[in-house]
Design an enzyme around this catalytic site. Structure first.
Site, PDB file in Angstrom:
ATOM      1  CB  SER A   1      -0.915   0.029   1.216  1.00 56.88           C
ATOM      2  OG  SER A   1      -1.614   1.254   1.241  1.00 56.88           O
TER       3      SER A   1
ATOM      4  CG  HIS B   1      -4.620  -0.904   3.671  1.00 60.41           C
ATOM      5  ND1 HIS B   1      -4.969  -0.356   2.451  1.00 60.41           N
ATOM      6  CD2 HIS B   1      -3.807   0.002   4.264  1.00 60.41           C
ATOM      7  CE1 HIS B   1      -4.396   0.826   2.327  1.00 60.41           C
ATOM      8  NE2 HIS B   1      -3.677   1.061   3.410  1.00 60.41           N
ATOM      9  CG  ASN B   2      -7.150  -1.779  -0.573  1.00 59.92           C
ATOM     10  OD1 ASN B   2      -6.134  -1.517   0.064  1.00 59.92           O
ATOM     11  ND2 ASN B   2      -7.131  -1.953  -1.872  1.00 59.92           N
TER      12      ASN B   2
ATOM     13  CD  GLU C   1      -7.476   3.104   0.263  1.00 58.51           C
ATOM     14  OE1 GLU C   1      -6.449   2.489   0.600  1.00 58.51           O
ATOM     15  OE2 GLU C   1      -7.787   3.266  -0.924  1.00 58.51           O
TER      16      GLU C   1
END
Ligand code: ATR
Length: 468
Positions: free
Chosen positions: A128, A185-186, A189
């Site tokens: 990332s 993580h995304n 996000e």
């Protein structure tokens, strides 16, 4: 010298910048790309670097000593399979393929198992940080065999972002775990971006504040507990003017794209039956935003409430909004980490959440001050059932809940949508309820389908003939 040689396949933005990052750190890089243009472009732009271009896969492979380290930065899915298939005839046992693409974790598990059978080591690695991270220090999530990670860690540490002298890379766990953590993580996000965009909408359409002032508010927030990469770039975006002295933000069409990783995360949450409502709301709202033409027609039916309601005290309201946003962000990370916990149990990954929080602390899109807290909570207890049970987040959410309630109430009155802020509060209210109306759902299920129910006053499963 042998250890300092890496081959990179795929020269998109990420592949190109990682090549430059490795080179900067003293590695000799062999590069290959399906089409020649990108190789030529890179060599033209950086003629003096220690980068060797190859135009056939055979020459590329021959340039690397055994055991070969090959980083794939090609499009995820079919392109990755095709590239691996072409590579296999040239590889020997103990060569290592690292997939640094945004790959679906189940594909990584399949590829890991397939390559294991023929003695080729495989690491599925989430990266990332976008192009800036790839060039100057990324947040890196490698999954696969620990022994193989140990062989490549020396160069991952070099290209990773640093936070307080700690590199934002560490061993995540077996097979697809690295790509899974990147997927979460995304998801976080998506959640955080939607939450921030809702607060922007509230400032703009309830308080009727202009971009410059909203930017200043985000700037203030960024100096305190909301400090994060996403708040920082929001501040910058809101004050950005084009050559005609117009705020660019006002000229951007309100349709949000996606590359599917948020959807994957939500699908996983449904499969693992883990509450992921805030992040899924964020995914759905990207889809909803894309119905621009329909929204245009439908908006004619909506009663527009665009007058600032006088009794709102701006200073108090902005303070509430800051707390509401932090509340939402807490739930976004909470649901993301919870899903990783569920996946870790299901896939036997033995994830270490303080290590994951550490990796997220620099170089990536969701880097934020809050991760320091999350890191220390999991460091004390890697098995904590829910971040909301930690005394820090318990106190914070208790303190800020009246703020988020006020914000949602005012937004509803003004007809301003707050899908993720509302979802955060609903999750909080449900999670903090000893009693939920699920007793009625159980009764209904038993009524129409004989599904049986448990009781509060005695043990066992019961069925009632409701229709007498
Ligand atoms: P980025 O987002 O980093 O710019 P991307 O678009 O996801 O990158 O992927 C880019 C890389 O995947 C490119 O190197 C591309 O090769 P081309 O330059 O020849 O298009 C590579 N790629 C895409 N499809 C591929 C395939 N079927 N086989 C091999 N490489 C492929």
């Amino acid at each position: 010298m042998l250890k300092k040689q890496i081959g990179i396949i795929g020269l998109g933005i990420m592949g190109t910048n990682l090549t430059l990052n490795f080179e900067k750190n003293g590695y000799q890089i062999s590069i290959f790309n399906r089409t020649k243009d990108k190789i030529n472009e890179l060599m033209l732009n950086y003629p003096k670097k220690n980068i060797k271009p190859y135009y056939t896969l055979k020459e590329f492979i021959s340039s690397l000593n055994h055991p070969k380290y090959i980083l794939l930065m090609v499009k995820s899915g079919k392109a990755t399979d095709e590239t691996i298939k072409k590579l296999i005839p040239y590889l020997k046992k103990k060569d290592i393929i690292i997939d640094g693409g945004n790959t679906y974790f189940k594909d990584t598990i399949k590829r890991y198992n397939k390559l294991k059978k023929i003695g080729i080591d495989f690491i599925g690695m989430g990266i990332s940080g976008g192009e800036e991270g790839a060039l100057n220090g990324a947040s890196i999530m490698p999954g696969g065999d620990k022994t193989i990670y140990n062989k490549i860690s020396h160069f991952l540490i070099k290209i990773a972002a640093k936070k307080n002298n700690r590199s934002c890379v560490d061993y995540i766990g077996p097979n697809g775990s690295g790509h899974y953590v990147k997927m979460i993580h995304n998801g976080i996000e998506y959640g955080n971006m939607q939450l921030i965009s809702e607060t922007y909408n509230i400032l703009k359409n309830i308080l009727l504040i202009n971009n410059k002032k909203i930017s200043k508010i985000f700037n203030k927030w960024n100096k305190k507990e909301l400090n994060s990469y996403l708040i920082k770039i929001t501040r910058n975006i809101l004050k950005f003017k084009n050559k005609k002295n117009k705020y660019l933000i006002d000229l951007i069409l309100d349709k949000a794209d996606n590359k599917g990783t948020g959807k994957w995360a939500s699908i996983s949450a449904l499969e693992l039956e883990s509450p992921f409502s805030l992040i899924t709301e964020a995914v759905f709202n990207r889809y909803l935003s894309n119905l621009k033409e329909e929204r245009k027609i439908a908006s004619k039916n909506k009663k527009i409430i665009n007058k600032k309601i006088k009794r709102i005290k701006e200073k108090i309201f902005i303070n509430d909004l800051e707390h509401a946003l932090y509340f939402g962000i807490i739930i976004s990370y909470t649901q993301g980490f919870l899903l990783m916990q569920k996946a870790s149990r299901k896939y036997k990954w033995n994830l270490n959440y303080s290590v994951i929080a550490k990796i997220f602390q620099e170089g990536c899109i969701i880097k934020a001050k809050i991760l320091n807290k999350i890191r220390s909570i999991y460091k004390k207890n890697n098995q904590i059932k829910n971040l909301l049970l930690s005394s820090f987040f318990q106190k914070k959410t208790k303190k800020y809940q009246s703020s988020i309630r006020n914000i949602i109430i005012e937004s509803i009155k003004h007809g301003i949508p707050t899908p993720t802020l509302s979802s955060a509060l609903s999750y909080y209210d449900s999670y903090n309820s000893d009693k939920l109306p699920a007793n009625l759902i159980q009764a209904q299920r038993d009524y129409f389908g004989n599904h049986m129910y448990e009781r509060t006053d005695k043990k066992g499963k019961f069925h009632t003939n409701w229709k007498i």
